[in-house]
Write a protein that holds these residues in place. Structure first.
Motif, PDB file in Angstrom:
ATOM      1  N   ARG A  77      33.617  36.466  45.367  1.00 43.31           N
ATOM      2  CA  ARG A  77      32.171  36.662  45.232  1.00 43.31           C
ATOM      3  C   ARG A  77      31.464  36.310  46.550  1.00 43.31           C
ATOM      4  O   ARG A  77      30.348  35.810  46.554  1.00 43.31           O
ATOM      5  N   ILE A 132      32.730  45.061  33.932  1.00 39.40           N
ATOM      6  CA  ILE A 132      32.852  45.121  32.473  1.00 39.40           C
ATOM      7  C   ILE A 132      31.470  45.084  31.837  1.00 39.40           C
ATOM      8  O   ILE A 132      31.301  45.481  30.697  1.00 39.40           O
ATOM      9  N   ASP A 133      30.450  44.601  32.579  1.00 39.08           N
ATOM     10  CA  ASP A 133      29.113  44.406  31.993  1.00 39.08           C
ATOM     11  C   ASP A 133      28.365  45.721  31.768  1.00 39.08           C
ATOM     12  O   ASP A 133      27.417  45.772  30.980  1.00 39.08           O
ATOM     13  N   MET A 175      31.158  38.346  27.035  1.00 41.30           N
ATOM     14  CA  MET A 175      30.520  38.384  28.365  1.00 41.30           C
ATOM     15  C   MET A 175      29.466  39.484  28.421  1.00 41.30           C
ATOM     16  O   MET A 175      29.147  40.108  27.409  1.00 41.30           O
ATOM     17  N   GLY A 176      28.977  39.747  29.617  1.00 42.77           N
ATOM     18  CA  GLY A 176      27.985  40.812  29.785  1.00 42.77           C
ATOM     19  C   GLY A 176      26.803  40.395  30.632  1.00 42.77           C
ATOM     20  O   GLY A 176      25.889  41.176  30.871  1.00 42.77           O
ATOM     21  N   ARG A 177      26.798  39.145  31.026  1.00 38.72           N
ATOM     22  CA  ARG A 177      25.713  38.584  31.829  1.00 38.72           C
ATOM     23  C   ARG A 177      24.357  38.815  31.156  1.00 38.72           C
ATOM     24  O   ARG A 177      24.204  38.462  30.028  1.00 38.72           O
ATOM     25  N   GLU A 228      26.723  36.457  25.968  1.00 40.00           N
ATOM     26  CA  GLU A 228      26.534  35.168  26.658  1.00 40.00           C
ATOM     27  C   GLU A 228      25.111  34.989  27.183  1.00 40.00           C
ATOM     28  O   GLU A 228      24.638  33.863  27.353  1.00 40.00           O
ATOM     29  N   HIS A 279      37.553  35.237  29.872  1.00 39.25           N
ATOM     30  CA  HIS A 279      38.143  36.158  30.851  1.00 39.25           C
ATOM     31  C   HIS A 279      39.216  37.065  30.274  1.00 39.25           C
ATOM     32  O   HIS A 279      39.680  37.981  30.978  1.00 39.25           O
ATOM     33  N   ARG A 282      38.468  40.578  30.743  1.00 35.29           N
ATOM     34  CA  ARG A 282      38.620  41.232  32.054  1.00 35.29           C
ATOM     35  C   ARG A 282      40.074  41.462  32.431  1.00 35.29           C
ATOM     36  O   ARG A 282      40.354  42.065  33.468  1.00 35.29           O
TER      37      ARG A 282
HETATM   38  O1  F6P Z   1      30.215  40.282  35.872  1.00 39.06           O
HETATM   39  C1  F6P Z   1      31.403  40.148  35.169  1.00 39.06           C
HETATM   40  C2  F6P Z   1      31.485  38.815  34.492  1.00 39.06           C
HETATM   41  O2  F6P Z   1      32.696  38.768  33.766  1.00 39.06           O
HETATM   42  C3  F6P Z   1      30.306  38.456  33.607  1.00 39.06           C
HETATM   43  O3  F6P Z   1      30.352  39.097  32.355  1.00 39.06           O
HETATM   44  C4  F6P Z   1      30.438  36.956  33.534  1.00 39.06           C
HETATM   45  O4  F6P Z   1      29.216  36.330  33.257  1.00 39.06           O
HETATM   46  C5  F6P Z   1      30.914  36.609  34.921  1.00 39.06           C
HETATM   47  O5  F6P Z   1      31.508  37.763  35.453  1.00 39.06           O
HETATM   48  C6  F6P Z   1      31.912  35.483  34.957  1.00 39.06           C
HETATM   49  O6  F6P Z   1      32.165  35.186  36.282  1.00 39.06           O
HETATM   50  P1  F6P Z   1      33.389  34.317  36.795  1.00 39.06           P
HETATM   51  O7  F6P Z   1      34.626  35.186  36.711  1.00 39.06           O
HETATM   52  O8  F6P Z   1      33.032  34.018  38.201  1.00 39.06           O
HETATM   53  O9  F6P Z   1      33.501  33.142  35.907  1.00 39.06           O
END
Ligand code: F6P
Length: 349
Positions: A77, A132-133, A175-177, A228, A279, A282
């Motif tokens: 990131r 994925i969001d 997830m999904g922010r 979330e 996770h 993902r």
């Molecule tokens: O943007 C993808 C995502 O999986 C979001 O849904 C989630 O909030 C975030 O990334 C989690 O991030 P990390 O992998 O840094 O914990």
């Protein structure tokens, strides 16, 4: 053709990984080689351009990666525009490595960097929307989303059987922010009894009324999917894991499922359990949909560069692959279509 005249495409994957990244990388390499470009893989997102970490990508490097989750290039990131020094390193290394073009595969953060490098620095970059969001404005769908939805749907199916056996409420946090795409689409597919999204704040009383109505008609178990980024109506803050921010200023969401579960049990007396999928959503192999979408995006990204159409992002419109200028993508988050939420609501309770 003499080696020095071969143009070079650098490719990177940034932000959270998702299934389908390798499908894009493979497609980029395959299409680029057919057009006589060479492809340089940049490791760990923008960090690879700061630290000059690259590897040439050949037919052999991408052989067998189509069904593999994650990214063979690694990701991070890293925000290279946070400091002037890092930005200079990125621009310097693009020149030093003789990268004529860039393909940046990522979500709003990675593509936001690509947009600024294109508009402010003239970098010849094409973006590929990943996450994925599914929250990237400018495309109907990002790759990775379909796989996440499949994983959550399977989890909901599994939770149904145990919920029914024990006559419990099962809260599933996904997830999904800041958008509820994963929650709504997987909740619809899995037959959830209530879906909580950032787009529709609700009170705990409203949620409990839905579950009590279902109980009253003899269905003594329920599935509640909670995104979330959901906030109870009137709540001031999002529920986060800690106070820290990532390099792009995002909070770490997580924990709303536990709060909702406790409140449901307190208000209704129904035994409630919570599952946080995290996770898992993902990981693993992409669905056939994401493999094909990623492949089509990768091919299109190379063709756009070949045609001189950089400063763009590949996009899905209906069933067609197209593109839009990066400055018109991601001006805001793409929120869940109200029609989808309305449809889901018909099955509540
Ligand atoms: O943007 C993808 C995502 O999986 C979001 O849904 C989630 O909030 C975030 O990334 C989690 O991030 P990390 O992998 O840094 O914990």
């Amino acid at each position: 053709m003499a080696k020095h005249s071969v143009k070079s495409i650098g490719i990177l994957t940034g932000g959270g990984d998702c299934p389908g990244l390798n499908a894009v990388i493979r497609a980029v390499v395959r299409r680029a080689l057919l057009l006589d470009y060479e492809v340089i893989g940049i490791k760990n997102g923008w960090q690879g351009l700061i630290k000059e970490m690259t590897e040439p990508l050949t037919l052999l490097s991408v052989s067998g990666i189509l069904p593999r989750g994650g990214t063979i290039l690694g990701t991070s990131r890293t925000n290279p525009l946070k400091s002037e020094e890092d930005k200079k390193k990125v621009l310097g290394n693009i020149r030093k490595l003789k990268l004529d073009y860039l393909i940046a595969i990522g979500g709003e953060d990675t593509l936001g960097v690509a947009r600024r490098l294109a508009l402010e620095e003239g970098v010849k970059v094409v973006g590929v929307p990943k996450t994925i969001d599914n929250d990237v404005e400018g495309t109907d769908q990002t790759f990775g989303f379909d796989t996440a939805v499949s994983i959550v749907t399977e989890a909901i199916d599994r939770l149904h059987t145990t919920a029914e056996s024990h006559q419990r409420v099962m809260v599933v946090e996904v997830m999904g922010r800041h958008t509820g795409w994963i929650a709504v689409v997987s909740g619809l597919a899995g037959g959830a009894d209530c879906i909580l999204t950032p787009e529709r704040p609700m009170t705990i009383q409203e949620i409990c009324r839905i579950l009590e109505k279902r109980h009253a008609r003899g269905r003594l178990f329920s599935i509640v999917v909670v995104a979330e980024g959901f906030q109870l109506a009137g709540a001031e803050d999002l529920v986060t894991k800690d106070q820290s921010l990532d390099p792009f200023g995002h909070v770490h969401l997580g924990g709303i499922g536990e709060i909702i579960a406790q409140q449901i049990e307190k208000h209704t007396g129904f035994e409630t359990r919570v599952t946080v999928l995290g996770h898992i959503q993902r990981g693993g192999s992409p669905t056939s949909f994401d493999r094909v979408l990623g492949t089509r995006y990768g091919v299109k990204a190379v063709e756009l560069l070949h045609e001189g159409k950089w400063g763009t992002m590949v996009a899905l419109r209906g069933n067609k692959i197209t593109y839009i200028p990066l400055e018109r993508a991601m001006r805001k988050l793409k929120h869940v279509d109200p029609e989808l939420i309305r449809t889901a609501e018909m099955f509540y309770g």
